[in-house]
Motif scaffolding. Structure first.
Motif, PDB file in Angstrom:
ATOM      1  N   ILE A 134     -18.936  27.347  -0.627  1.00  5.43           N
ATOM      2  CA  ILE A 134     -20.123  26.394  -0.648  1.00  5.43           C
ATOM      3  C   ILE A 134     -19.708  25.019  -1.579  1.00  5.43           C
ATOM      4  CG2 ILE A 134     -22.242  26.157  -2.195  1.00  5.43           C
ATOM      5  CD1 ILE A 134     -23.033  29.123  -1.621  1.00  5.43           C
ATOM      6  N   THR A 135     -18.734  25.238  -2.345  1.00  5.88           N
ATOM      7  CA  THR A 135     -18.035  24.198  -3.054  1.00  5.88           C
ATOM      8  C   THR A 135     -17.379  22.981  -1.878  1.00  5.88           C
ATOM      9  OG1 THR A 135     -17.714  25.579  -4.922  1.00  5.88           O
ATOM     10  CG2 THR A 135     -16.525  23.378  -4.793  1.00  5.88           C
ATOM     11  N   ALA A 136     -16.695  23.933  -0.950  1.00  3.40           N
ATOM     12  CA  ALA A 136     -15.933  23.096  -0.054  1.00  3.40           C
ATOM     13  C   ALA A 136     -16.846  22.288   0.874  1.00  3.40           C
ATOM     14  CB  ALA A 136     -14.816  23.795   0.822  1.00  3.40           C
ATOM     15  N   ILE A 137     -17.966  23.034   1.244  1.00  2.87           N
ATOM     16  CA  ILE A 137     -19.111  22.287   2.169  1.00  2.87           C
ATOM     17  C   ILE A 137     -19.768  21.381   1.569  1.00  2.87           C
ATOM     18  CG2 ILE A 137     -21.174  22.836   3.402  1.00  2.87           C
ATOM     19  CD1 ILE A 137     -19.703  25.772   4.074  1.00  2.87           C
ATOM     20  N   SER A 138     -20.079  21.765   0.211  1.00  5.24           N
ATOM     21  CA  SER A 138     -20.894  20.580  -0.694  1.00  5.24           C
ATOM     22  C   SER A 138     -19.997  19.320  -0.926  1.00  5.24           C
ATOM     23  CB  SER A 138     -21.284  21.295  -1.883  1.00  5.24           C
ATOM     24  OG  SER A 138     -20.202  21.387  -2.823  1.00  5.24           O
ATOM     25  N   LYS A 139     -18.710  19.442  -0.902  1.00  5.16           N
ATOM     26  CA  LYS A 139     -17.940  18.209  -1.053  1.00  5.16           C
ATOM     27  C   LYS A 139     -17.758  17.646   0.001  1.00  5.16           C
ATOM     28  CE  LYS A 139     -16.375  19.037  -5.322  1.00  5.16           C
ATOM     29  NZ  LYS A 139     -16.442  18.083  -6.516  1.00  5.16           N
ATOM     30  N   TYR A 140     -17.504  18.316   1.163  1.00  2.95           N
ATOM     31  CA  TYR A 140     -17.513  17.686   2.731  1.00  2.95           C
ATOM     32  C   TYR A 140     -18.873  16.706   2.980  1.00  2.95           C
ATOM     33  CZ  TYR A 140     -17.154  17.208   7.607  1.00  2.95           C
ATOM     34  OH  TYR A 140     -17.032  16.537   8.786  1.00  2.95           O
ATOM     35  N   LEU A 141     -20.165  17.232   2.754  1.00  2.00           N
ATOM     36  CA  LEU A 141     -21.240  17.009   3.047  1.00  2.00           C
ATOM     37  C   LEU A 141     -21.509  15.640   1.991  1.00  2.00           C
ATOM     38  CD1 LEU A 141     -23.625  19.810   3.661  1.00  2.00           C
ATOM     39  CD2 LEU A 141     -22.733  18.187   5.234  1.00  2.00           C
ATOM     40  N   GLU A 142     -20.963  15.648   0.856  1.00  2.89           N
ATOM     41  CA  GLU A 142     -21.183  14.342  -0.169  1.00  2.89           C
ATOM     42  C   GLU A 142     -20.146  13.380   0.182  1.00  2.89           C
ATOM     43  OE1 GLU A 142     -20.163  13.512  -5.005  1.00  2.89           O
ATOM     44  OE2 GLU A 142     -19.891  15.472  -4.356  1.00  2.89           O
ATOM     45  N   PHE A 143     -19.070  13.675   0.840  1.00  3.96           N
ATOM     46  CA  PHE A 143     -18.141  12.595   1.466  1.00  3.96           C
ATOM     47  C   PHE A 143     -18.819  12.009   2.607  1.00  3.96           C
ATOM     48  CE2 PHE A 143     -14.527  11.488   4.438  1.00  3.96           C
ATOM     49  CZ  PHE A 143     -14.322  10.478   3.642  1.00  3.96           C
TER      50      PHE A 143
ATOM     51  N   ALA B  91     -21.680   7.510   5.134  1.00  2.00           N
ATOM     52  CA  ALA B  91     -22.718   6.891   5.882  1.00  2.00           C
ATOM     53  C   ALA B  91     -23.521   5.948   5.249  1.00  2.00           C
ATOM     54  CB  ALA B  91     -23.720   8.167   6.228  1.00  2.00           C
ATOM     55  N   ILE B  92     -23.909   5.989   3.871  1.00  2.00           N
ATOM     56  CA  ILE B  92     -24.242   4.862   3.092  1.00  2.00           C
ATOM     57  C   ILE B  92     -23.732   3.798   3.261  1.00  2.00           C
ATOM     58  CG2 ILE B  92     -24.875   4.237   0.818  1.00  2.00           C
ATOM     59  CD1 ILE B  92     -25.926   7.253   0.343  1.00  2.00           C
TER      60      ILE B  92
ATOM     61  N   ILE C  64     -21.524   2.558   5.426  1.00  2.00           N
ATOM     62  CA  ILE C  64     -21.427   1.849   6.862  1.00  2.00           C
ATOM     63  C   ILE C  64     -23.108   1.439   7.023  1.00  2.00           C
ATOM     64  CG2 ILE C  64     -21.674   2.665   9.492  1.00  2.00           C
ATOM     65  CD1 ILE C  64     -19.481   4.604   8.665  1.00  2.00           C
ATOM     66  N   LEU C  65     -24.056   2.018   6.615  1.00  2.00           N
ATOM     67  CA  LEU C  65     -25.461   1.710   6.848  1.00  2.00           C
ATOM     68  C   LEU C  65     -25.517   0.336   6.021  1.00  2.00           C
ATOM     69  CD1 LEU C  65     -28.049   2.202   8.195  1.00  2.00           C
ATOM     70  CD2 LEU C  65     -28.483   3.439   6.125  1.00  2.00           C
ATOM     71  N   THR C  66     -25.276   0.301   4.958  1.00  2.00           N
ATOM     72  CA  THR C  66     -25.472  -0.947   3.860  1.00  2.00           C
ATOM     73  C   THR C  66     -24.733  -1.966   4.464  1.00  2.00           C
ATOM     74  OG1 THR C  66     -25.853   0.579   2.281  1.00  2.00           O
ATOM     75  CG2 THR C  66     -25.238  -1.758   1.589  1.00  2.00           C
ATOM     76  N   THR C  67     -23.444  -1.707   5.039  1.00  2.00           N
ATOM     77  CA  THR C  67     -22.716  -2.864   5.610  1.00  2.00           C
ATOM     78  C   THR C  67     -23.491  -3.656   6.987  1.00  2.00           C
ATOM     79  OG1 THR C  67     -20.805  -1.934   4.741  1.00  2.00           O
ATOM     80  CG2 THR C  67     -20.342  -3.483   6.264  1.00  2.00           C
ATOM     81  N   GLY C  68     -24.062  -2.242   7.703  1.00  2.00           N
ATOM     82  CA  GLY C  68     -24.339  -2.929   9.071  1.00  2.00           C
ATOM     83  C   GLY C  68     -25.699  -3.867   8.759  1.00  2.00           C
ATOM     84  N   ILE C  69     -26.554  -3.301   7.997  1.00  2.00           N
ATOM     85  CA  ILE C  69     -27.946  -4.046   7.442  1.00  2.00           C
ATOM     86  C   ILE C  69     -27.367  -5.548   6.774  1.00  2.00           C
ATOM     87  CG2 ILE C  69     -29.687  -4.181   5.812  1.00  2.00           C
ATOM     88  CD1 ILE C  69     -29.663  -1.160   6.311  1.00  2.00           C
ATOM     89  N   CYS C  70     -26.299  -5.553   6.288  1.00  2.00           N
ATOM     90  CA  CYS C  70     -25.755  -7.010   5.469  1.00  2.00           C
ATOM     91  C   CYS C  70     -25.404  -7.896   6.706  1.00  2.00           C
ATOM     92  CB  CYS C  70     -24.896  -6.746   4.398  1.00  2.00           C
ATOM     93  SG  CYS C  70     -25.594  -5.827   3.029  1.00  2.00           S
ATOM     94  N   ILE C  71     -24.766  -7.210   7.607  1.00  2.00           N
ATOM     95  CA  ILE C  71     -24.102  -8.078   8.819  1.00  2.00           C
ATOM     96  C   ILE C  71     -25.385  -8.539   9.805  1.00  2.00           C
ATOM     97  CG2 ILE C  71     -22.674  -8.009  11.065  1.00  2.00           C
ATOM     98  CD1 ILE C  71     -20.646  -6.315   9.535  1.00  2.00           C
TER      99      ILE C  71
END
Length: 82
Positions: free
Chosen positions: A40-49, A54-55, A57-64
């Protein structure tokens, strides 16, 4: 030690046993489920990364997108990349 005392307090609140016994029970529970805790710790660290990426890339795409749409940015910037 912090996790053990927190889990001990949870055990005390749920079962009403003394704090020291609850800490022992919490340690036994964590030790018996060590593989699950690690997974669970490994999966949560991976999902957090993945969420952070994603945040970003999304923010950069919106700004561009915004900079390409508004005339002010098109006329006053020499390049969106540099």
């Amino acid at each position: 030690l912090d996790i053990l005392s927190k889990d001990g307090l949870v055990f005390t609140a749920v079962y009403g046993t003394p704090f020291c016994n609850s800490c022992g029970n919490a340690f036994k529970m964590l030790f018996n489920n060590l593989a699950r805790v690690a997974a669970i710790t490994a999966i949560s660290k991976y999902l957090e990364f993945l969420g952070k990426v994603a945040i970003t890339i999304l923010t950069t795409g919106i700004c561009i997108f915004v900079m390409e749409q508004y005339e002010y940015y098109v006329n006053n910037l020499s390049s969106l990349v540099f």
